[in-house]
Design a protein around this motif. Structure first.
Motif, PDB file in Angstrom:
ATOM      1  N   ALA A 232       0.820  -1.208   0.000  1.00 55.17           N
ATOM      2  CA  ALA A 232       0.000   0.000   0.000  1.00 55.17           C
ATOM      3  C   ALA A 232       0.859   1.265   0.000  1.00 55.17           C
ATOM      4  CB  ALA A 232      -0.926   0.005   1.217  1.00 55.17           C
ATOM      5  N   ILE A 233       0.327   2.320  -0.595  1.00 56.15           N
ATOM      6  CA  ILE A 233       0.992   3.621  -0.596  1.00 56.15           C
ATOM      7  C   ILE A 233       0.698   4.329   0.718  1.00 56.15           C
ATOM      8  CG2 ILE A 233       1.106   5.883  -1.688  1.00 56.15           C
ATOM      9  CD1 ILE A 233       0.307   4.578  -4.294  1.00 56.15           C
ATOM     10  N   ASP A 234       1.734   4.745   1.401  1.00 53.34           N
ATOM     11  CA  ASP A 234       1.579   5.526   2.627  1.00 53.34           C
ATOM     12  C   ASP A 234       1.512   6.995   2.233  1.00 53.34           C
ATOM     13  OD1 ASP A 234       1.595   6.725   5.068  1.00 53.34           O
ATOM     14  OD2 ASP A 234       3.484   5.872   5.761  1.00 53.34           O
ATOM     15  N   THR A 235       0.297   7.510   2.050  1.00 51.38           N
ATOM     16  CA  THR A 235       0.150   8.882   1.593  1.00 51.38           C
ATOM     17  C   THR A 235       0.631   9.889   2.632  1.00 51.38           C
ATOM     18  OG1 THR A 235      -2.146   8.866   2.355  1.00 51.38           O
ATOM     19  CG2 THR A 235      -1.752   8.337   0.039  1.00 51.38           C
ATOM     20  N   ALA A 236       0.754   9.448   3.882  1.00 48.38           N
ATOM     21  CA  ALA A 236       1.259  10.359   4.917  1.00 48.38           C
ATOM     22  C   ALA A 236       2.718  10.712   4.685  1.00 48.38           C
ATOM     23  CB  ALA A 236       1.089   9.728   6.297  1.00 48.38           C
ATOM     24  N   GLN A 237       3.417   9.884   3.887  1.00 46.01           N
ATOM     25  CA  GLN A 237       4.831  10.134   3.622  1.00 46.01           C
ATOM     26  C   GLN A 237       5.056  10.857   2.297  1.00 46.01           C
ATOM     27  OE1 GLN A 237       7.781   7.120   4.155  1.00 46.01           O
ATOM     28  NE2 GLN A 237       6.862   6.320   6.003  1.00 46.01           N
ATOM     29  N   GLN A 238       4.019  11.456   1.726  1.00 46.28           N
ATOM     30  CA  GLN A 238       4.218  12.228   0.523  1.00 46.28           C
ATOM     31  C   GLN A 238       5.153  13.396   0.811  1.00 46.28           C
ATOM     32  OE1 GLN A 238       0.864  12.546  -2.330  1.00 46.28           O
ATOM     33  NE2 GLN A 238      -0.393  12.180  -0.532  1.00 46.28           N
ATOM     34  N   SER A 239       6.031  13.656  -0.138  1.00 42.70           N
ATOM     35  CA  SER A 239       6.959  14.770   0.029  1.00 42.70           C
ATOM     36  C   SER A 239       6.197  16.084  -0.020  1.00 42.70           C
ATOM     37  CB  SER A 239       8.016  14.733  -1.084  1.00 42.70           C
ATOM     38  OG  SER A 239       8.766  15.915  -1.098  1.00 42.70           O
ATOM     39  N   ARG A 240       6.631  17.014   0.784  1.00 36.55           N
ATOM     40  CA  ARG A 240       6.100  18.369   0.709  1.00 36.55           C
ATOM     41  C   ARG A 240       7.273  19.346   0.634  1.00 36.55           C
ATOM     42  NH1 ARG A 240       2.429  16.252  -0.914  1.00 36.55           N
ATOM     43  NH2 ARG A 240       0.289  16.158  -0.147  1.00 36.55           N
ATOM     44  N   GLY A 241       8.284  18.948  -0.136  1.00 43.59           N
ATOM     45  CA  GLY A 241       9.434  19.810  -0.310  1.00 43.59           C
ATOM     46  C   GLY A 241       9.093  21.032  -1.147  1.00 43.59           C
ATOM     47  N   GLN A 242      10.014  21.970  -1.192  1.00 41.57           N
ATOM     48  CA  GLN A 242       9.841  23.190  -1.964  1.00 41.57           C
ATOM     49  C   GLN A 242      10.645  23.063  -3.249  1.00 41.57           C
ATOM     50  OE1 GLN A 242       7.756  25.679  -0.930  1.00 41.57           O
ATOM     51  NE2 GLN A 242       7.270  24.267   0.739  1.00 41.57           N
ATOM     52  N   GLY A 243       9.973  23.252  -4.390  1.00 46.07           N
ATOM     53  CA  GLY A 243      10.692  23.178  -5.650  1.00 46.07           C
ATOM     54  C   GLY A 243       9.856  22.525  -6.727  1.00 46.07           C
ATOM     55  N   LEU A 244      10.330  21.410  -7.235  1.00 44.03           N
ATOM     56  CA  LEU A 244       9.690  20.749  -8.369  1.00 44.03           C
ATOM     57  C   LEU A 244       8.367  20.106  -7.953  1.00 44.03           C
ATOM     58  CD1 LEU A 244      10.722  20.171 -11.361  1.00 44.03           C
ATOM     59  CD2 LEU A 244      10.975  17.820 -10.566  1.00 44.03           C
ATOM     60  N   ARG A 245       7.327  20.346  -8.723  1.00 41.39           N
ATOM     61  CA  ARG A 245       6.010  19.765  -8.452  1.00 41.39           C
ATOM     62  C   ARG A 245       5.847  18.496  -9.291  1.00 41.39           C
ATOM     63  NH1 ARG A 245       2.648  24.767 -10.364  1.00 41.39           N
ATOM     64  NH2 ARG A 245       4.246  24.495 -11.979  1.00 41.39           N
ATOM     65  N   VAL A 246       5.672  17.365  -8.634  1.00 41.47           N
ATOM     66  CA  VAL A 246       5.534  16.069  -9.303  1.00 41.47           C
ATOM     67  C   VAL A 246       4.170  15.490  -8.960  1.00 41.47           C
ATOM     68  CG1 VAL A 246       6.470  13.747  -9.581  1.00 41.47           C
ATOM     69  CG2 VAL A 246       8.024  15.677  -9.196  1.00 41.47           C
ATOM     70  N   VAL A 247       3.455  15.035  -9.976  1.00 36.42           N
ATOM     71  CA  VAL A 247       2.125  14.462  -9.803  1.00 36.42           C
ATOM     72  C   VAL A 247       2.122  13.036 -10.335  1.00 36.42           C
ATOM     73  CG1 VAL A 247      -0.254  14.557 -10.655  1.00 36.42           C
ATOM     74  CG2 VAL A 247       0.838  16.618  -9.773  1.00 36.42           C
ATOM     75  N   ALA A 262      12.478   7.757  -3.755  1.00 32.79           N
ATOM     76  CA  ALA A 262      13.531   8.783  -3.716  1.00 32.79           C
ATOM     77  C   ALA A 262      12.940  10.176  -3.855  1.00 32.79           C
ATOM     78  CB  ALA A 262      14.552   8.529  -4.827  1.00 32.79           C
ATOM     79  N   LEU A 263      11.864  10.301  -4.621  1.00 37.74           N
ATOM     80  CA  LEU A 263      11.224  11.607  -4.784  1.00 37.74           C
ATOM     81  C   LEU A 263      10.426  11.975  -3.546  1.00 37.74           C
ATOM     82  CD1 LEU A 263      10.021  11.411  -8.495  1.00 37.74           C
ATOM     83  CD2 LEU A 263      12.232  12.137  -7.573  1.00 37.74           C
ATOM     84  N   ARG A 264       9.837  10.965  -2.885  1.00 34.23           N
ATOM     85  CA  ARG A 264       9.078  11.243  -1.657  1.00 34.23           C
ATOM     86  C   ARG A 264       9.996  11.771  -0.554  1.00 34.23           C
ATOM     87  NH1 ARG A 264       4.596   6.998   0.048  1.00 34.23           N
ATOM     88  NH2 ARG A 264       6.345   5.701   0.669  1.00 34.23           N
ATOM     89  N   GLN A 265      11.262  11.398  -0.593  1.00 34.60           N
ATOM     90  CA  GLN A 265      12.200  11.832   0.445  1.00 34.60           C
ATOM     91  C   GLN A 265      12.942  13.113   0.069  1.00 34.60           C
ATOM     92  OE1 GLN A 265      11.629  10.035   2.922  1.00 34.60           O
ATOM     93  NE2 GLN A 265      10.731   8.270   1.882  1.00 34.60           N
ATOM     94  N   HIS A 266      12.728  13.613  -1.137  1.00 37.09           N
ATOM     95  CA  HIS A 266      13.552  14.712  -1.653  1.00 37.09           C
ATOM     96  C   HIS A 266      13.067  16.053  -1.118  1.00 37.09           C
ATOM     97  CE1 HIS A 266      16.056  16.946  -4.395  1.00 37.09           C
ATOM     98  NE2 HIS A 266      16.537  15.824  -4.888  1.00 37.09           N
ATOM     99  N   PRO A 267      13.960  16.848  -0.513  1.00 35.62           N
ATOM    100  CA  PRO A 267      13.540  18.138   0.063  1.00 35.62           C
ATOM    101  C   PRO A 267      13.168  19.180  -0.979  1.00 35.62           C
ATOM    102  CG  PRO A 267      15.930  17.909   0.190  1.00 35.62           C
ATOM    103  CD  PRO A 267      15.403  16.589  -0.279  1.00 35.62           C
ATOM    104  N   GLU A 268      13.517  18.944  -2.232  1.00 35.98           N
ATOM    105  CA  GLU A 268      13.212  19.918  -3.290  1.00 35.98           C
ATOM    106  C   GLU A 268      12.130  19.418  -4.236  1.00 35.98           C
ATOM    107  OE1 GLU A 268      17.720  21.773  -3.473  1.00 35.98           O
ATOM    108  OE2 GLU A 268      17.258  19.867  -4.435  1.00 35.98           O
ATOM    109  N   VAL A 269      11.391  18.397  -3.804  1.00 34.19           N
ATOM    110  CA  VAL A 269      10.314  17.836  -4.625  1.00 34.19           C
ATOM    111  C   VAL A 269       9.018  17.848  -3.827  1.00 34.19           C
ATOM    112  CG1 VAL A 269       9.427  15.748  -5.728  1.00 34.19           C
ATOM    113  CG2 VAL A 269      11.826  16.392  -6.031  1.00 34.19           C
ATOM    114  N   ASP A 270       7.971  18.374  -4.429  1.00 32.86           N
ATOM    115  CA  ASP A 270       6.618  18.326  -3.861  1.00 32.86           C
ATOM    116  C   ASP A 270       5.855  17.263  -4.649  1.00 32.86           C
ATOM    117  OD1 ASP A 270       4.102  18.687  -2.872  1.00 32.86           O
ATOM    118  OD2 ASP A 270       3.842  20.732  -3.606  1.00 32.86           O
ATOM    119  N   LEU A 271       5.805  16.038  -4.103  1.00 35.13           N
ATOM    120  CA  LEU A 271       5.186  14.917  -4.805  1.00 35.13           C
ATOM    121  C   LEU A 271       3.755  14.722  -4.326  1.00 35.13           C
ATOM    122  CD1 LEU A 271       6.689  11.610  -5.933  1.00 35.13           C
ATOM    123  CD2 LEU A 271       4.645  11.520  -4.520  1.00 35.13           C
TER     124      LEU A 271
END
Length: 491
Positions: A232-247, A262-271
């Motif tokens: 299952a996808i843990d939506t609570a761990q979605q990245s909320r970094g500042q920078g690139l918006r990924v959908v 890797a994108l969920r953990q990235h500080p510059e990615v809002d996934l």
């Protein structure tokens, strides 16, 4: 064997952590899951397919993953149908009732794998599936007590206190077992506790008095534990970094969504994961993930308005990447003449890449290396797919493989790309290059392999501190906690 009162009670994490606890002591330990149901899978060095969680557990044990660690893997393609993987290789698709009948044969493969692992390792840590108290699944069970009885091994029962009703879960599960199965349970582990342990103690005392079995540990809630999800996808761990918006669309049969960890953990990615009926927000990069039923999930995309969204996204200069099934969807057509994934037929693709895919029996399972010439970076990953995608003669591939061939496709304008490689973002250099392609100017490097190691160590530290290892570990094995534990006590 670790069994759980429910799905997601903590079985996978407990086995992962205990594998590292034993490996720290220099013991030859291996994980084992007789039967798994998951759309997150991994390819072993010998080319077998197993559950992603067992590959992670092998890493925790400091050994290479092997097909024997998960001899039966079910990959659902609908609510009643799944592809059955036995000994690392696809057998065939079965309806649920058909697999129930097949379990007699599957048990032979399970026990053969178990015996081979026993011959190679000092200790085996076994993970159950779901709950042993599913009355309708007890006959011919190979996943929980049916296996434990056949292998004659002790069982630990783990329950998740965070979801509530932990004492009812434990006592109720025990009551629904047969006398011999109940006797096999040696103790309980309570997982994901937060609060004052003193307030829980009366309940623990009651539980031990009521059942006559010890509580072997109370594991605190480990916030932001970043390990590969079993399914299952843990939506609570979605990245909320500042920078690139990924959908990313959450396809009904999304597979190997761990590609995006890797994108969920990235500080510059809002996934952002976007489910059914939700409006996808503006993005810099849209990723179409893998799928176990590509044509059905493609129809889901159309039903939820994604083609218009993608066309608008591309008009505004956004980038689009397809991974495995996502690559197939981006093509002109998907043909399934043999009914490999569902009913035989053809579907019109999104027509954003010049390729046609034909699904066939058999499956490509391999580790792959190459380069993305357009991005000037090396890439590596693994392939898990049925069929073949053929590019138009004048089209450009995306990944140039080590053997000189090509994988995937890149559109003429460079906005749309697709590849069969899973794990594409796990390599720091490849991840950085792909994020720059998508529009991120300054890239912070994420090393997923190092991150997994840190999280495994963190989990093992916690188990060393909060489990009764003297009761759990074999006689003669040092149960003293490792120095420098980073896990805070509950409360």
């Amino acid at each position: 064997m670790v069994q759980g009162t429910t799905s997601d009670a903590g079985k996978s994490a407990l086995v992962t952590g205990l594998c590292r606890v034993l490996a720290r002591r220099g013991l030859r330990v291996a994980p084992f899951k007789p039967q798994n149901m998951s759309l997150n899978s991994a390819v072993t060095p010998e080319g077998g397919e197993i559950g992603r969680a067992q590959a992670l557990q092998a890493q925790a044990a400091r050994i290479a993953p092997h097909a024997d660690m998960n001899p039966v893997l079910l990959k659902p393609s609908s609510d009643t149908r799944a592809q059955v993987i036995v000994a690392g290789r696809p057998l065939r698709d079965m309806e649920a009732a058909g697999f129930h009948d097949y379990k007699r044969i599957a048990m032979a493969a399970v026990m053969a794998a178990w015996e081979r692992l026993q011959a190679q390792h000092e200790y085996l840590l076994v993970e159950g599936a779901g709950s042993p108290a599913e009355i309708n699944l007890r006959e011919r069970d190979i996943a929980n007590m049916g296996f434990a009885e056949a292998a004659d091994i002790p069982v630990i029962l783990v329950a998740d206190i965070d979801r509530g009703g932990v004492f009812a879960h434990l006592v109720g599960t025990l009551e629904l077992l047969s006398p011999s199965e109940r006797e096999r349970v040696t103790g309980f582990v309570i997982n994901r506790f937060r609060g004052d342990l003193g307030l829980l103690q009366p309940g623990l005392d009651w539980l031990e008095a009521r059942t006559g079995k010890p509580v072997l540990g109370v594991i605190p809630y480990l916030h932001n534990l970043r390990l590969d999800a079993e399914d299952a996808i843990d939506t609570a761990q979605q990245s909320r970094g500042q920078g690139l918006r990924v959908v990313v669309p959450v396809l009904p049969r999304i597979s190997n969504h761990t590609d995006l960890d890797a994108l969920r953990q990235h500080p510059e990615v809002d996934l952002r994961y976007v489910g059914a009926g939700e409006q996808p927000p503006p993005a810099d990069l849209v990723i179409l993930p893998g799928s176990k039923n590509v044509r059905a999930d493609l129809a889901w995309l159309r039903d939820n308005g994604w083609p218009d969204y993608l066309q608008r996204h591309l008009r505004y200069g956004g980038k689009l990447l397809g991974l495995c099934g996502g690559l197939q969807m981006l093509g002109q057509r998907i043909d399934d003449p043999q009914g490999v994934e569902a009913d035989a037929g053809s579907s019109t693709g999104l027509d954003l890449l010049p390729l046609v895919t034909t699904l066939r029996e058999g499956k490509v399972l391999r580790h792959t290396r190459g380069r993305i010439p357009a991005l000037d970076c090396a890439v590596s990953g693994y392939e898990i797919h049925c069929g073949e995608s053929v590019l138009a003669s004048d089209a450009s591939g995306f990944v140039q493989l080590e053997d000189g061939g090509w994988d995937g496709a890149l559109s003429a304008d460079g906005q749309v790309a697709g590849t069969y490689l899973h794990g594409l973002f796990d390599s720091p250099d490849a991840c950085n290059a792909l994020l720059r392609w998508a529009g991120l100017d300054t890239v912070h490097t994420i090393d997923m392999e190092a991150l997994r190691e840190r999280e495994i160590e963190r989990l093992a530290d916690c188990l060393e501190q909060h489990l009764d290892l003297a009761a759990l570990l074999p006689q003669g094995v040092d149960a003293a906690p490792a120095a420098g534990s980073q896990c805070a006590p509950p409360g």
